[in-house]
Write a protein that holds these residues in place. Structure first.
Motif, PDB file in Angstrom:
ATOM      1  N   GLY A 209     -86.853 -32.946 -17.308  1.00  0.00           N
ATOM      2  CA  GLY A 209     -87.321 -31.401 -15.734  1.00  0.00           C
ATOM      3  C   GLY A 209     -87.141 -31.831 -14.737  1.00  0.00           C
ATOM      4  N   ILE A 210     -86.175 -33.441 -14.020  1.00  0.00           N
ATOM      5  CA  ILE A 210     -86.020 -34.011 -12.926  1.00  0.00           C
ATOM      6  C   ILE A 210     -84.386 -33.716 -12.454  1.00  0.00           C
ATOM      7  CG2 ILE A 210     -86.429 -35.534 -10.599  1.00  0.00           C
ATOM      8  CD1 ILE A 210     -88.391 -36.709 -13.491  1.00  0.00           C
ATOM      9  N   GLU A 211     -84.752 -32.580 -11.279  1.00  0.00           N
ATOM     10  CA  GLU A 211     -83.164 -31.975 -10.640  1.00  0.00           C
ATOM     11  C   GLU A 211     -82.705 -33.344  -9.984  1.00  0.00           C
ATOM     12  OE1 GLU A 211     -80.860 -30.674 -12.494  1.00  0.00           O
ATOM     13  OE2 GLU A 211     -81.916 -29.833 -13.833  1.00  0.00           O
ATOM     14  N   PRO A 212     -81.465 -33.810  -9.452  1.00  0.00           N
ATOM     15  CA  PRO A 212     -81.246 -34.855  -9.037  1.00  0.00           C
ATOM     16  C   PRO A 212     -81.793 -34.490  -7.069  1.00  0.00           C
ATOM     17  CG  PRO A 212     -79.324 -34.261 -10.185  1.00  0.00           C
ATOM     18  CD  PRO A 212     -80.250 -33.731 -10.049  1.00  0.00           C
ATOM     19  N   GLU A 213     -81.765 -33.280  -6.791  1.00  0.00           N
ATOM     20  CA  GLU A 213     -82.429 -32.854  -6.005  1.00  0.00           C
ATOM     21  C   GLU A 213     -84.137 -32.399  -5.998  1.00  0.00           C
ATOM     22  OE1 GLU A 213     -81.697 -28.958  -7.678  1.00  0.00           O
ATOM     23  OE2 GLU A 213     -80.441 -31.252  -7.149  1.00  0.00           O
ATOM     24  N   MET A 214     -84.236 -33.528  -6.690  1.00  0.00           N
ATOM     25  CA  MET A 214     -85.652 -33.247  -6.361  1.00  0.00           C
ATOM     26  C   MET A 214     -85.905 -34.703  -6.005  1.00  0.00           C
ATOM     27  SD  MET A 214     -86.678 -30.560 -10.454  1.00  0.00           S
ATOM     28  CE  MET A 214     -88.718 -31.649 -10.158  1.00  0.00           C
TER      29      MET A 214
END
Length: 299
Positions: A209-214
């Motif tokens: 649930g972790i996108e690169p932009e996060m």
């Protein structure tokens, strides 16, 4: 088509400047311009146009550049094999993804030199996609890539496994990581998205649930050594393959940042052309030797 013209075109395309290439190769600018004009006349199309930013490739120019790199690489291979004739019978070529080439295979090369003393060995690091292409084109005898490719015309064999860890300088003080979501607070050093390591980490984190932009990415760098240098200087933490940092972990320069339930293992595959009949017995012997012993001789 003169190979010299093709090679000079590749340099002009890379430098985006006829004048710079002419000066670097000690020829006059008009003479180089004439070479490029003859190449265009032979192909019957414009390969580049001049703009205020220098040379800009046309669509045909981009196609020509792709083939020019291929021609130049094969010419270099030809020269190397001719030069090696006086000391050995065969030049065996290997291409591998950067981390595998620089950290896992050097010891294999030493063993292979001992096993096949009459042969010369050449190894280069390339992105996995380039390794596949070079194997398919017959530019190299064997390649090593991250993950499976399922590419046409190649045989794939599991070579060895590795694991990615979150790495920090041993003196860096970090908050306790209670959950993988906590890594979003850390200053991350990342490889750019052309690296397999980046894509492995990205895909794993997306499943969590972790996108690169996060992520709190403080720097994006274009080599594993650059990332390691930044970690060593205490500029941040980084996801890196174990094979690339095991020396620093052993000497306690680096430490593993423990993340609960984080488990990112991946496979390295050896690949070679399924059409091996025309390569000769010795090349096939070396391929078999390397495929069957690579996991025993990792540095």
């Amino acid at each position: 088509m003169l190979l010299e013209n093709v090679i000079m075109f590749s340099k002009v395309a890379s430098q985006k400047s006829i004048s710079k290439v002419a000066a670097a190769n000690h020829i006059s600018q008009p003479a180089l311009s004439q070479q490029m004009q003859r190449l265009e006349e032979e192909l019957g199309t414009k390969l580049f146009v001049r703009s205020n930013r220098g040379i800009e490739l046309t669509e045909a120019g981009h196609i020509m550049q792709r083939y020019a790199v291929f021609f130049e690489k094969n010419y270099e291979n030809l020269k190397e094999e001719i030069e090696n004739l006086s000391s050995c019978n065969i030049t065996f070529r290997i291409a591998a993804s950067p981390v595998v080439c620089n950290y896992a295979l050097p010891c294999n090369l030493y063993k292979m030199n001992k096993q096949f003393p009459d042969c010369a060995f050449s190894m280069v690091d390339e992105r996995s996609a380039e390794v596949i292409q070079q194997v398919q084109n017959g530019q190299v005898d064997i390649g090593f890539i991250v993950g499976r490719s399922e590419a046409e015309g190649v045989v794939e064999t599991p070579a060895f496994s590795d694991r990615i860890y979150l790495i920090a300088n041993s003196t860096t003080q970090l908050p306790e990581i209670k959950d993988i979501q906590d890594i979003m607070k850390l200053p991350l050093l990342m490889l750019n998205n052309s690296f397999s390591s980046y894509r492995l980490v990205r895909d794993y984190l997306r499943q969590e649930g972790i996108e690169p932009e996060m992520l709190n990415v403080s720097s994006t760098l274009n080599s594993t050594e650059a990332i390691k240098s930044a970690v060593s200087a205490g500029y941040g933490v980084a996801f890196l393959p174990y094979m690339a940092v095991k020396k620093e972990l052993y000497t306690k320069e680096f430490k593993i940042v423990e993340i609960p339930d984080f488990d990112l293992n991946y496979e390295i595959y050896s690949i070679y052309s399924e059409n091996r009949e025309d390569r000769g017995n010795t090349i096939n012997e070396i391929i078999h030797y390397m495929v069957t012993t690579v996991n025993k001789n990792i540095c």
